[in-house]
Design a protein around this motif. Structure first.
Motif, PDB file in Angstrom:
ATOM      1  N   CYS A  23       0.856  -1.185   0.000  1.00 38.60           N
ATOM      2  CA  CYS A  23       0.000   0.000   0.000  1.00 38.60           C
ATOM      3  C   CYS A  23       0.892   1.234   0.000  1.00 38.60           C
ATOM      4  O   CYS A  23       1.861   1.317   0.753  1.00 38.60           O
ATOM      5  N   CYS A  36      -3.089  -0.036  -3.234  1.00 37.24           N
ATOM      6  CA  CYS A  36      -2.487  -1.279  -2.756  1.00 37.24           C
ATOM      7  C   CYS A  36      -2.475  -2.272  -3.912  1.00 37.24           C
ATOM      8  O   CYS A  36      -3.524  -2.593  -4.477  1.00 37.24           O
ATOM      9  N   ILE A  56      -7.797  -1.229  -3.253  1.00 30.03           N
ATOM     10  CA  ILE A  56      -7.090  -2.508  -3.191  1.00 30.03           C
ATOM     11  C   ILE A  56      -7.302  -3.180  -4.530  1.00 30.03           C
ATOM     12  O   ILE A  56      -8.393  -3.656  -4.856  1.00 30.03           O
TER      13      ILE A  56
END
Length: 455
Positions: A23, A36, A56
């Motif tokens: 991240c 991330c 993410i």
């Protein structure tokens, strides 16, 4: 030789660093954009930071340490979270913990298996979307909106929870086209909620010995529109708790299946034996529209228990109601179209109630309809007095059969309307030949109230 090895190690170090810091920022400031892309075991945490965006990416994996005291993602207001990969809490903390006005999109997997961990926790103004490939799996609550108001959850994927699937405060909105499965309430919502379901909302049987309420939907007030499945294995499919706005009617519109030990019930403040249970009663009106193809079914309790308030049940042609119905105190309406099925007795309760049959019911055989205390009317819009083929009278119950085979039993109604004309009991009795004792009974009753059961 040693110097050459050391230099080579230093030269290679930057190439391996991203694997340990996947991240881009573990403790972001206000307005930071965090990406991330690999494996990360630190998470993204700054409980005071506002307006942070975290993505993410697909294939990325973000988690926290097993004994950490930190949520995996922990931010303040106005956070924007996109989970396309995997987000996992390996501790007792939540996977995602935010405050107000968060926007969360899940197209990957959010997992928080500990019994004390929520999948997503936020407060006011949460906007959460789980896409078709997205999953939230939590040991505690899948989505915990707590006492926060004005939140929206749209689920096209899967929510699995150890306690409640989704909990929202007041003015919440839920659209479910996917699957919500929980061991407590699948959905728990406050006042003025809107719940639209075309998928599955299921409170599954508790196999842990925990005394959960376990309703499919537990709600204070609002609107439920169902064309899918709402189910509770142990308790009510839909349960209305006490409301702070008793002047507002709640509405359930069903063209799917509502199934539970009980169907649709409200908190009456009493146990089944009539004793007080310590809970505040829901005194608002509930209106249930069971449309064509709709089925409301109770496996062991009442199909409807609507308590106080001017309640209504409207059964369209092709609808099914399985189980007893109790509309409770208030001026209630129970209306059926020809082709609607009711399997179970119906108690209208105290009040000026109306029982209405619209159309010709043919050979349909229905159960007992009890008008209760008050001035009550039963109306047959498709039949005339001359259509009555037989009457019977026993224990204050009138058995009524029409020439087309439609039959039912009535008690505690004052007026019978056939077509456009209303009749008392004594006026109806000459409509067909009756045994002498029954004629004498009709004469004795005279102008007394129709079918008033002594209580």
């Amino acid at each position: 030789m040693f110097r050459r090895i050391l230099l080579a190690s230093v030269a290679l170090a930057p190439l391996s660093a991203p694997a340990f810091a996947a991240c881009s920022d573990a403790k972001p400031a206000d307005g930071t954009v965090v990406i991330c892309t690999g494996t990360d075991t630190k998470g993204v945490k700054n409980k005071d930071a506002n307006g942070v965006s975290v993505t993410i990416a697909a294939g990325a994996s973000v988690s926290n340490a097993a004994k950490t005291d930190n949520h995996v993602i922990h931010l303040n207001d106005d956070a924007i979270i996109s989970v396309q990969g995997t987000l996992t809490s390996t501790s007792v903390k939540d996977a995602i913990n935010l405050v107000d006005n968060a926007r969360v999109t899940i197209d990957g997997t959010v997992s928080a298996p500990d019994p004390d961990s929520d999948g997503v926790q936020a407060e006011n103004g949460l906007s959460l979307t789980i896409l078709e490939g997205g999953t939230i799996s939590a040991g505690k609550k899948g989505v915990n909106g707590g006492d926060g108001n004005g939140s929206t959850v749209t689920n096209h994927g899967t929510i699995i929870a150890g306690t409640e699937g989704i909990e929202l405060g007041d003015d919440g909105s839920i659209l479910n086209t996917g699957t919500i499965t929980a061991k407590d309430d699948a959905i728990n919502a406050g006042e003025n909620a809107t719940i639209v379901n075309t998928g599955t909302i299921h409170s599954v049987q508790d196999d842990l010995g925990i005394d959960f309420v376990q309703d499919g939907i537990d709600i204070d007030s609002g609107r439920v529109v169902n064309s899918g499945l709402i189910q509770s294995d142990d308790d009510a499919a839909i349960d209305f708790d006490a409301t702070r706005a008793p002047e507002l009617a709640s509405v359930i519109t069903n063209s799917g299946r509502i199934l539970g030990a009980a169907g649709i019930i409200v908190e009456t403040g009493h146990n089944d034996d009539g004793s007080l249970n310590g809970e505040a009663a829901n005194t608002a009106a509930q209106r249930v529209y069971n449309l064509a193809g709709g089925r409301i079914e109770a496996t062991s309790g009442p199909a409807l228990k609507l308590g106080a308030g001017d309640d209504g049940y409207f059964g369209a042609a092709g609808s099914v109601l399985v189980g007893a119905a109790d509309l409770g105190q208030g001026d209630d309406l129970f209306a059926l179209e020809a082709g609607a099925m009711v399997s179970g007795d119906v108690r209208m309760g105290e009040g000026a109630d109306v029982l209405s049959f619209s159309g010709l019911f043919g050979g349909a055989g229905l159960g007992l309809f009890d008008g209760g205390l008050g001035t009550d009317v039963v109306s047959f819009a498709g039949y005339l007095r001359s259509d009555i083929s037989s009457l019977s009278w026993s224990d204050d119950i009138l058995g009524l059969t029409f020439a087309d085979g439609f039959a039912l039993s009535l008690t505690s109604f004052e007026t019978v309307t056939l077509g456009t004309r209303s009749y008392t009991l004594s006026e109806l009795m000459p409509a067909v030949p009756l045994p002498a004792p029954l004629l004498m009974l009709g004469s004795a009753l005279g102008g007394l109230a129709l079918l008033r059961r002594r209580r």
